[in-house]
Design an enzyme around this catalytic site. Structure first.
Site, PDB file in Angstrom:
ATOM      1  N   LYS A  89      10.305  31.424  -9.141  1.00 20.44           N
ATOM      2  CA  LYS A  89      10.597  31.923 -10.497  1.00 20.44           C
ATOM      3  C   LYS A  89       9.867  33.228 -10.743  1.00 20.44           C
ATOM      4  O   LYS A  89       8.851  33.537 -10.109  1.00 20.44           O
ATOM      5  CB  LYS A  89      10.216  30.898 -11.580  1.00 20.44           C
ATOM      6  CG  LYS A  89       8.723  30.521 -11.667  1.00 20.44           C
ATOM      7  CD  LYS A  89       7.862  31.409 -12.518  1.00 20.44           C
ATOM      8  CE  LYS A  89       6.407  30.931 -12.530  1.00 20.44           C
ATOM      9  NZ  LYS A  89       5.432  31.906 -12.984  1.00 20.44           N
ATOM     10  N   GLY A 149       4.138  25.961  -5.544  1.00 25.53           N
ATOM     11  CA  GLY A 149       3.706  24.560  -5.513  1.00 25.53           C
ATOM     12  C   GLY A 149       4.539  23.724  -6.471  1.00 25.53           C
ATOM     13  O   GLY A 149       4.977  22.614  -6.139  1.00 25.53           O
ATOM     14  N   MET A 167       4.586  32.737  -8.486  1.00 25.01           N
ATOM     15  CA  MET A 167       6.031  32.473  -8.403  1.00 25.01           C
ATOM     16  C   MET A 167       6.322  30.974  -8.364  1.00 25.01           C
ATOM     17  O   MET A 167       7.430  30.550  -8.057  1.00 25.01           O
ATOM     18  CB  MET A 167       6.632  33.183  -7.187  1.00 25.01           C
ATOM     19  CG  MET A 167       6.435  34.700  -7.272  1.00 25.01           C
ATOM     20  SD  MET A 167       7.331  35.592  -6.006  1.00 25.01           S
ATOM     21  CE  MET A 167       8.984  35.626  -6.732  1.00 25.01           C
ATOM     22  N   PRO A 202       6.005  32.920  -1.767  1.00 22.50           N
ATOM     23  CA  PRO A 202       4.613  33.334  -1.579  1.00 22.50           C
ATOM     24  C   PRO A 202       3.642  32.333  -2.207  1.00 22.50           C
ATOM     25  O   PRO A 202       3.907  31.802  -3.281  1.00 22.50           O
ATOM     26  CB  PRO A 202       4.534  34.675  -2.311  1.00 22.50           C
ATOM     27  CG  PRO A 202       5.933  35.167  -2.384  1.00 22.50           C
ATOM     28  CD  PRO A 202       6.814  33.954  -2.418  1.00 22.50           C
ATOM     29  N   ASP A 227       5.068  24.244 -14.943  1.00 22.45           N
ATOM     30  CA  ASP A 227       6.225  24.977 -14.407  1.00 22.45           C
ATOM     31  C   ASP A 227       7.229  24.061 -13.686  1.00 22.45           C
ATOM     32  O   ASP A 227       8.317  24.508 -13.322  1.00 22.45           O
ATOM     33  CB  ASP A 227       5.770  26.027 -13.375  1.00 22.45           C
ATOM     34  CG  ASP A 227       5.068  27.216 -14.019  1.00 22.45           C
ATOM     35  OD1 ASP A 227       5.154  27.364 -15.260  1.00 22.45           O
ATOM     36  OD2 ASP A 227       4.433  27.993 -13.276  1.00 22.45           O
TER      37      ASP A 227
HETATM   38  P1  ATP Z   1       2.096  29.386 -10.713  1.00 26.36           P
HETATM   39  O1  ATP Z   1       3.038  30.547 -10.713  1.00 26.36           O
HETATM   40  O2  ATP Z   1       2.763  28.081 -11.088  1.00 26.36           O
HETATM   41  O3  ATP Z   1       0.817  29.619 -11.441  1.00 26.36           O
HETATM   42  P2  ATP Z   1       1.402  30.125  -8.049  1.00 26.36           P
HETATM   43  O4  ATP Z   1       2.720  30.533  -7.493  1.00 26.36           O
HETATM   44  O5  ATP Z   1       0.464  31.195  -8.469  1.00 26.36           O
HETATM   45  O6  ATP Z   1       1.643  29.103  -9.212  1.00 26.36           O
HETATM   46  P3  ATP Z   1       1.182  28.225  -5.922  1.00 26.36           P
HETATM   47  O7  ATP Z   1       1.897  28.887  -4.803  1.00 26.36           O
HETATM   48  O8  ATP Z   1       1.883  27.118  -6.620  1.00 26.36           O
HETATM   49  O9  ATP Z   1       0.650  29.275  -6.987  1.00 26.36           O
HETATM   50  O10 ATP Z   1      -0.203  27.722  -5.311  1.00 26.36           O
HETATM   51  C1  ATP Z   1      -1.409  27.590  -6.029  1.00 26.36           C
HETATM   52  C2  ATP Z   1      -2.349  26.699  -5.215  1.00 26.36           C
HETATM   53  O11 ATP Z   1      -1.855  25.375  -5.239  1.00 26.36           O
HETATM   54  C3  ATP Z   1      -2.426  27.078  -3.739  1.00 26.36           C
HETATM   55  O12 ATP Z   1      -3.435  28.007  -3.509  1.00 26.36           O
HETATM   56  C4  ATP Z   1      -2.675  25.749  -3.053  1.00 26.36           C
HETATM   57  O13 ATP Z   1      -4.061  25.531  -2.900  1.00 26.36           O
HETATM   58  C5  ATP Z   1      -2.168  24.685  -4.024  1.00 26.36           C
HETATM   59  N1  ATP Z   1      -0.945  23.960  -3.598  1.00 26.36           N
HETATM   60  C6  ATP Z   1      -0.744  22.643  -3.703  1.00 26.36           C
HETATM   61  N2  ATP Z   1       0.475  22.295  -3.269  1.00 26.36           N
HETATM   62  C7  ATP Z   1       1.093  23.410  -2.878  1.00 26.36           C
HETATM   63  C8  ATP Z   1       2.389  23.689  -2.338  1.00 26.36           C
HETATM   64  N3  ATP Z   1       3.284  22.727  -2.095  1.00 26.36           N
HETATM   65  N4  ATP Z   1       2.688  24.972  -2.088  1.00 26.36           N
HETATM   66  C9  ATP Z   1       1.791  25.954  -2.351  1.00 26.36           C
HETATM   67  N5  ATP Z   1       0.560  25.732  -2.827  1.00 26.36           N
HETATM   68  C10 ATP Z   1       0.194  24.488  -3.104  1.00 26.36           C
END
Ligand code: ATP
Length: 303
Positions: free
Chosen positions: A13, A109, A106, A101, A143
């Protein structure tokens, strides 16, 4: 014959608007988040395994660094949560093929958690209602419901109370990716620190953005992009300001930090403009790598 494995494709997203209200006494912030699902996808495959083996996980693909392969992975938590709700013995193997990424703002997780709920529902023929799935999703993270819904939507509350937004047309994006992620809680903490002396209003949906989406006008959408976490993210990672500037100089219609960053999203007029900007950003040397995508796309879906 019963199926032994299900694969779900789930998008990333970008936030077109992210407005953050004052910090509540419980530490949360009321949000207004306008989400658009974009065409960078993870694939989550869930397979039944032997009785008593519990939940196992493997992460493959081009974005694996920093993704836990244990019970702290949000996909494992999602499998356990839906298992508890439907009284299942959850003996499954989860394979995540990651392209979204990691820690990039985005919702990678959250996307994997949403995909896991949809895959578990199909694999065990649970026939959970949409409401039940969205309720489980919001227990996993603010999210996660949107990653089930996809499209374009407004999230209120913690960002998890969704209403579909009326949006016309296809939007073309270029994403400048960073090799090192930013922690979402750290960015919120920086936001609170920067606002410590300010009176912060409750967040409201941007009328200018809603109107621009309704008419399908990418120039107006570009001008209406806003993110209250952009300054905090730039404060923690000053190089992001330069990336935003380079993209604007090369003619992006809009430039914004995605969610809590550090991914920077550029809205461009069409596919050709996206190619040109991707080349220019790479040549500028201020960006590690770039990805191109379009939105809106569907949410988590069995393939
Ligand atoms: P958001 O945009 O929802 O704030 P983000 O994209 O910044 O999230 P994610 O990629 O979801 O961040 O990852 C944040 C942290 O969550 C990672 O550094 C990792 O330690 C943890 N994590 C747990 N499960 C997952 C997963 N399936 N994929 C990625 N990271 C994960």
């Amino acid at each position: 014959m019963a199926l032994n494995s299900i694969t779900v494709r789930v998008p990333a997203k970008v936030n077109l608007q992210l407005s953050v209200g004052p910090r509540e006494s419980n530490g949360y912030h009321n949000l207004v988040s306008v989400f658009q699902a974009v065409s960078i996808f993870d694939e989550v495959t869930i397979s039944k395994s032997h009785a008593g083996s519990g939940v196992t996980i493997a992460v493959t693909g081009d974005q694996t660094h920093g993704v836990p392969e244990d019970g702290s992975n949000l996909a494992v938590k999602a499998a356990q949560l839906i298992g508890d709700k439907f009284d299942l013995d959850v003996d499954v193997h989860i394979e995540i093929k990651k392209s979204i990424p990691v820690a990039g703002g985005m919702a990678g997780g959250s996307a994997d958690a949403a995909a896991t709920l949809i895959a578990m529902d199909a694999l065990f023929r649970l026939e959970a209602s949409r409401e039940e799935l969205l309720d489980l999703a919001s227990q996993l993270g603010s999210d996660v419901p949107f990653m089930i819904a996809g499209g374009t939507a407004v999230g209120t509350g913690r960002g998890d109370q969704l209403t579909a937004a009326l949006s016309r047309g296809t939007y073309h994006w270029v994403f400048a990716l960073s090799t090192v992620g930013l922690s979402t809680p750290a960015v919120y903490a920086e936001c609170d620190r920067m606002r410590a002396e300010l009176e912060v209003a409750e967040p409201r949906v941007s009328d200018a953005l809603m109107q621009a989406l309704l008419t399908g006008n990418p120039t107006a959408v570009g001008e209406a992009l806003t993110n209250d976490l952009q300054n905090p993210a730039c404060s923690l990672r000053p190089a992001l300001s330069l990336v935003l500037e380079v993209g604007r100089d090369y003619g992006a219609l809009g430039a914004i930090v995605s969610g809590s960053g550090p991914t920077v999203a550029f809205l461009v007029a069409d596919e050709e403009a996206g190619l040109d900007l991707a080349v220019a950003l790479t040549a500028s040397g201020v960006v590690g790598s770039v990805a191109r995508a379009t939105g809106p796309v569907h949410g988590a879906r069995v393939i």
